[in-house]
Structure formats: structure tokens, C-alpha cells
Design an enzyme around this catalytic site. Sequence first.
Site, PDB file in Angstrom:
ATOM      1  N   ASP A 133       9.429 -16.865  13.209  1.00  0.00           N
ATOM      2  CA  ASP A 133       8.987 -16.958  11.586  1.00  0.00           C
ATOM      3  C   ASP A 133       7.606 -16.536  11.394  1.00  0.00           C
ATOM      4  OD1 ASP A 133       7.646 -18.722  13.016  1.00  0.00           O
ATOM      5  OD2 ASP A 133       7.316 -20.118  11.278  1.00  0.00           O
ATOM      6  N   ASP A 169       4.635 -17.392  11.104  1.00  0.00           N
ATOM      7  CA  ASP A 169       3.305 -17.492  11.839  1.00  0.00           C
ATOM      8  C   ASP A 169       3.623 -17.746  13.480  1.00  0.00           C
ATOM      9  OD1 ASP A 169       4.613 -19.889  11.348  1.00  0.00           O
ATOM     10  OD2 ASP A 169       2.893 -21.100  11.649  1.00  0.00           O
ATOM     11  N   LYS A 189       4.273 -25.768  18.143  1.00  0.00           N
ATOM     12  CA  LYS A 189       5.592 -25.224  18.668  1.00  0.00           C
ATOM     13  C   LYS A 189       5.292 -23.741  18.811  1.00  0.00           C
ATOM     14  CE  LYS A 189       7.415 -25.000  13.869  1.00  0.00           C
ATOM     15  NZ  LYS A 189       6.833 -25.929  13.187  1.00  0.00           N
ATOM     16  N   ASP A 218       5.734 -19.759  15.518  1.00  0.00           N
ATOM     17  CA  ASP A 218       5.892 -20.763  16.239  1.00  0.00           C
ATOM     18  C   ASP A 218       7.321 -21.234  16.089  1.00  0.00           C
ATOM     19  OD1 ASP A 218       5.838 -21.510  13.355  1.00  0.00           O
ATOM     20  OD2 ASP A 218       4.535 -23.222  13.408  1.00  0.00           O
ATOM     21  N   ARG A 219       8.042 -20.717  15.227  1.00  0.00           N
ATOM     22  CA  ARG A 219       9.547 -20.917  15.393  1.00  0.00           C
ATOM     23  C   ARG A 219      10.579 -20.082  16.043  1.00  0.00           C
ATOM     24  NH1 ARG A 219      11.810 -23.742   9.632  1.00  0.00           N
ATOM     25  NH2 ARG A 219      10.094 -24.739   9.324  1.00  0.00           N
ATOM     26  N   SER A 270       3.965 -20.359   7.179  1.00  0.00           N
ATOM     27  CA  SER A 270       5.048 -20.430   8.187  1.00  0.00           C
ATOM     28  C   SER A 270       6.247 -19.480   7.468  1.00  0.00           C
ATOM     29  CB  SER A 270       5.585 -21.694   8.358  1.00  0.00           C
ATOM     30  OG  SER A 270       6.272 -21.676   9.499  1.00  0.00           O
ATOM     31  N   HIS A 271       7.391 -20.149   7.394  1.00  0.00           N
ATOM     32  CA  HIS A 271       8.610 -19.428   7.206  1.00  0.00           C
ATOM     33  C   HIS A 271       8.741 -19.265   5.789  1.00  0.00           C
ATOM     34  CE1 HIS A 271       9.006 -23.888   6.494  1.00  0.00           C
ATOM     35  NE2 HIS A 271       9.959 -23.613   5.781  1.00  0.00           N
TER      36      HIS A 271
END
Length: 543
Positions: free
Chosen positions: A277, A279, A376, A281-282, A113-114
Site C-alpha cells: 500500500d 506507506d 505491520k 505496511d500492507r 496509507s491506502h
Amino acid sequence: MPIKTCQITPFQDQKPGTSGLRKKTRAFMAPDYLEAFVQSIFDGIGGVDGKVFVLGGDGRFFNLEASQTILKMAAANGAARVIVGQDAILSTPAASHLIRLNKTDGGIILSASHNPGGEDEDFGVKFNTPNGGPAPEQVTEAIHARSKELTEYRILDAADVDLGTLGDQTLGEMTVSVVDPVADYADLMATLFDFTAIRAMFESGFRMRFDAMHAVTGPYAKALLEGALGAPEGTVVNGTPLPDFGGHHPDPNPFWAKALMDEMFSADGPDFGAASDGDGDRNMVVGRNIYVSPSDSLAVLAANAHLAPGYAKGIAGVARSMPTSAASDRVAEKLGIGSFETPTGWKFFGNLLDAGKATICGEESFGTGSDHVREKDGLWAVLLWLNVLAARGESVADILNAHWSEYGRNYYSRHDYEAIDSELANTLMDDLRGQLADLPGREIQGMTIAAADDFAYTDPVDGSVSTKQGVRIVMEDGSRIVLRLSGTGTEGATIRLYLEKYEPDTDKHGIDPQKALAPMIAAAEELAGIASRTGRDAPNVIT
Ligand code: VG1
Ligand code: CO
């Protein structure tokens, strides 16, 4: 093709955290480590014989190699088919959509992710269930339990699959379907939003900047914003995914997306800014000269979702993670719809979405989404904002100020203290937990503590219970301090301190959040002593 069975000594450190198993990339690259976790997933879900899965990742270093390994293991374990994004690329929300669209038995998403990417940075593996959402705790516990006793894994001795070419191939007995990572996701977005109105807004000169942070959303944002919606070329910046995200943290917040913030606060900045981010999702949303906190963004989107065709019938309920501000609760109350408070992590929203109890969900950590997938979804939030802006014809600042006038403002901030010695962090939390029973009634920084507990959650759908989800200290006026340890870091412990103060008075809505929250910050230090115990004079990141 021969199946190899490899003997291993079980690994004892493969416990998934808030969102899958995250470790240093080199840990995953070590002999048998990735393989052991993947076999534990396969075994933990009762085997994969004849099953169909989705596979893809955010393109970070080791994404492609790990994908090849997983495909060969899926084939050796008897899976019927794996649908994989071209070049092993899928954003997390796109993967969730493909799992649902193709009614598969789940999927594996490769991402930290992030967290930064690269050989010396982070990697992660996450299993999503057939509803498209992150595996719930019962499933991750079964996977973890299996990993602790796993003594062998199976893998096909075969050449790599050509993941660059779209279409079906075979790997042993298994079909590998290489798909366009963007197409199905873009089609889904077109069913939810008024693309005609958004296109008209861009045509009339509306200016936007989308910072993809060299992460996975670049191709998605280009196809949707610059393609389908006609935004001028150059609207998407840093749109080429890189294995190390250009050496940056692909973390869409004012700290790591500072370049975007600077542009949005410059003279003649764009009307609207957003970032996402690693991936995808943010999301972070920024107006010209105004930053929208994720908690406020959730509340504004919940209040305005009916302006988008996909939500025109209204929403069933709003769910937020416990540390997220109560701004969305006020919207739910006014709309007369359900309002839910869950532990941190998207997996806790799955049952509420599946049961139709919540339509929109959000977390203070730059996460918003809806029942269109079970993750998300960064671009979804950006498109919903664009739809709202097009429908209302007002600026982000106008919309936010009007929202605060109507509902009051929940001043909010999160302070992160990273790479703290784990033992110190655990002791700090234990000491705080030890004080909780005596806190109610105590005066602190001119406020009175009304309640203090360690958040426990009983899932309203399946009754499962999750305890120790974060310490919360609530003042008589509803202002809150929340403390918990991160479950996504890969180095020591990260202490997250969440601060919230409600301000109903419109005349006091223009204060710098850090100033408005000063008494909460001081109270938190008095109670938990983060600065005094860690020797840190300031948080690493403030959002
Ligand atoms: C963080 C966030 C949490 C989010 C999780 C995964 O977890 O606080 O809200 O769901 O990351 O997001 P933690 O345990 O570090 O606080 V992502 O975009 O990293 O998959
Ligand atoms: Co993410």
C-alpha cells in the site's frame, strides 16, 4: 535563527483515528492546521527538548512541504536531532525500524496509507513512540486533549533543509541527519530470511510480480527483490513512487490491485504475486490462480515461520485483530503457543510484542508483521512467503490447500460500504447494539446465535481498557458477523461488515467464499439492514 511564536484559535477536530490523524490534504494545507497538530504532538508527549526523532512519509502530495515544516518546528521546540529519510521518504515499517535502531524518542510518519493521495485527496500524520509502534490510546488522547486548547506554536524562521543530500546538516541548533530510506531496512530483512535459498529459487526460473502501486515500496522492493535476491528486472511493476500514486488507490486488495489479480489468474501467470500500500505496511499475496486472504496468510505464515532463519527457534504467540478470522487461532492452538485477539489497529499489538507474548501479528485488512519492528510490514510478509515457498518447494495453491486440509478452512470476507451519511451509520450501529442482549438463542438463516456483544479489550500487559471496538454476533458453530465503523476514512462513515464461516470438511474447501458465506450475508442484512437503510444494493469493495 529567529523562532516565531504563532497565535492560533485551537482546532477542535484533531482527534486521531485508527492510525493517526487523517484528513483531506487541503485541510492539512490550511493555515496553521498541520502546525497545530504537530505542536500538540510535541506538547502531548511532554515536550521535545533535547530529544531525537525519526521523520519520513510515503511521498504523497504535501509530504515534502509538511516535512520541512515539522523540521523547523522540531528545531524551534528544542529537539536535538531528527533522522529523516532522503527526500522525506520512509515506508512505515522502515520508520519503525529506524526509531528502534537509533533508540530515538519516537517518530512522525506522514501518510494516509491506502487512501488516495493528491491535493484533493488524503493526507495523514502519525506519531510513533520510542518502541517504534503507533502511539497507544493514552498518548493519542493526550495529543488530542492538547490540540483542543492549543493557542500557539513555535517554528524556526529558516530556509528549507536540503533533504536530497545524504548526511548531517544543522537547522538552528538541531542536527538533521538525512539517511538512505532503504539501507537499514534491507539489512534487517537480510537477518531474518534465507536470501540464499530465495535467490536460488529465482535462479531456477521462479517468476514473481510485485505491484508497488506507485507508492513507497517501489525502491524497497527493487533493492530487495531485483537487487539482493536476483529476481529479473521487471519483477517490480509500478515501482516509481508518485505524489498521487498515479491517480489510483494504493490499496493492495483484489479490487484496487485488479491488474495484478488479472495477471495472476491469466494463462501462464507468474508463480507468485504481491502488492503493497501507500506507506508499505500492507501486503496482498496471490498465487497462480489462487488468492490468499489476509487472514489465511497470517495463519500460513504463523504455521511456517520456523522455516525462516529469523524465526527458526519458533514463535511465542500469534495475535490478530478481532475482525480477523480465527484461522490463526487454530495454528496457535496446535503449536501450543499464545493466541491473542485485539481491537483493530496495529497500536494494540505493541504491548504484546514488547512483552514477548506475541511474535507474529496480523489483521484481515492486509496487514501482517512480527516483532522485528512495531508496525505491520508489507515487504516482510512477502519475503517470509518467498522463504516459505523456497523452503517447501511447493506452489502457493499446494501450501494453502494443505493448510486447509490440516486445520479446516475459515471462509472469510469483508464488505465495505463507503461514504455513508455519518448519522445514519451511527444510528445503524446503535440500533444493532440495542438488540445485542436479546440475540443469544435466536434462530437466523438456519443457525442459532450463541453470543452477541460489543467487543471490549483489556490489554493483558498494562491493563488499559478499550470499549466499543465492534459488534460481534457469533453462531453456535463459531461462524461470525462483525460490524464496525472505519476509523481511517475522511468522508462520511464507512461501515465494515466482516463475515466468517468455518468449514472443517475438505470436500467443501473449493467453494467461492461469497457463496459459502451466503447465509452469513443474509443474516447480517436481517440484523443490521445495511442495504435497506442505506439504499445501497451492494458494498463498494469486497475483499
Ligand atoms: C483500517 C483497517 C485496520 C488498519 C488500519 C490502518 O482501519 O481496517 O485493520 O489497522 O486501517 O492501516 P479502519 O478503522 O478504517 O477499519 V493503514 O495501512 O491504513 O495504516
Ligand atoms: Co498502510
